[in-house]
Design a protein around this motif. Sequence first.
Motif, short mmCIF file in Angstrom:
data_model
loop_
_atom_site.label_atom_id
_atom_site.label_comp_id
_atom_site.label_asym_id
_atom_site.label_seq_id
_atom_site.Cartn_x
_atom_site.Cartn_y
_atom_site.Cartn_z
N VAL A 94 0.66 -1.37 -0.10
CA VAL A 94 0.30 0.04 -0.32
C VAL A 94 0.55 1.30 -0.05
CG1 VAL A 94 -1.89 1.36 0.90
CG2 VAL A 94 -2.30 -0.74 1.17
N LYS A 95 2.17 1.24 0.64
CA LYS A 95 3.05 2.72 0.56
C LYS A 95 2.93 2.37 0.10
CE LYS A 95 5.85 5.66 3.09
NZ LYS A 95 5.33 6.96 2.00
N GLY A 96 3.71 1.70 -1.01
CA GLY A 96 4.75 1.30 -2.44
C GLY A 96 3.43 1.94 -4.06
N VAL A 97 1.93 1.86 -3.73
CA VAL A 97 1.54 2.31 -4.32
C VAL A 97 1.20 3.29 -4.11
CG1 VAL A 97 -1.62 1.86 -5.35
CG2 VAL A 97 -0.13 0.00 -4.55
N LEU A 98 0.80 4.36 -3.14
CA LEU A 98 0.66 5.37 -2.63
C LEU A 98 2.37 6.28 -3.29
CD1 LEU A 98 -0.84 5.56 1.16
CD2 LEU A 98 -2.06 6.17 -1.21
N ASP A 99 3.30 5.66 -2.81
CA ASP A 99 3.78 6.36 -3.52
C ASP A 99 4.00 6.64 -5.20
OD1 ASP A 99 4.85 6.52 -0.78
OD2 ASP A 99 6.40 5.36 -1.10
#
Length: 148
Positions: A94-99
């Motif tokens: 999820v953090k990667g998608v948002l980044d």
Amino acid sequence: MSISDINQRRGLAMRLCRVYLIISAFCALFGFIYEIFSHEVYSYYMIYAFGFPLIGGALPSILLALSKRCPMPSIGTRYLWHSAIAALTVGSIVKGVLDIYGTTSRLVYIYFLAGIIFACVGVLAQIIASAASGERHDEKMTSSDSDT
């Protein structure tokens, strides 16, 4: 511990290892495909999301399968550990998608906090269970020594 107990423990550990290797491969493939369509925007959280199930799941399972003395953790301890690995992996994705999308959210860090809490509680539960079983083993040895 009998031979069948050892073989059963080893079989369970190897099944867990296979599952975690499949999850790691899926996360690596997902990250690779997502990064292809991300217009050359990359996130280390997405790239290395496969590391949580690989290092936190497959590696301990292999060590557990190869170990002759280490007891199999209880079902509750295993569930806590699986929850920790799942929370850390999903949080990383999820953090990667948002980044990659170009935004941020403080709520993503709840995944990492939950994962760390689950892992700590799981390790603590295993330590307590091992200490309790060690005390029972010592009591059995003491009572069998006094019988003779």
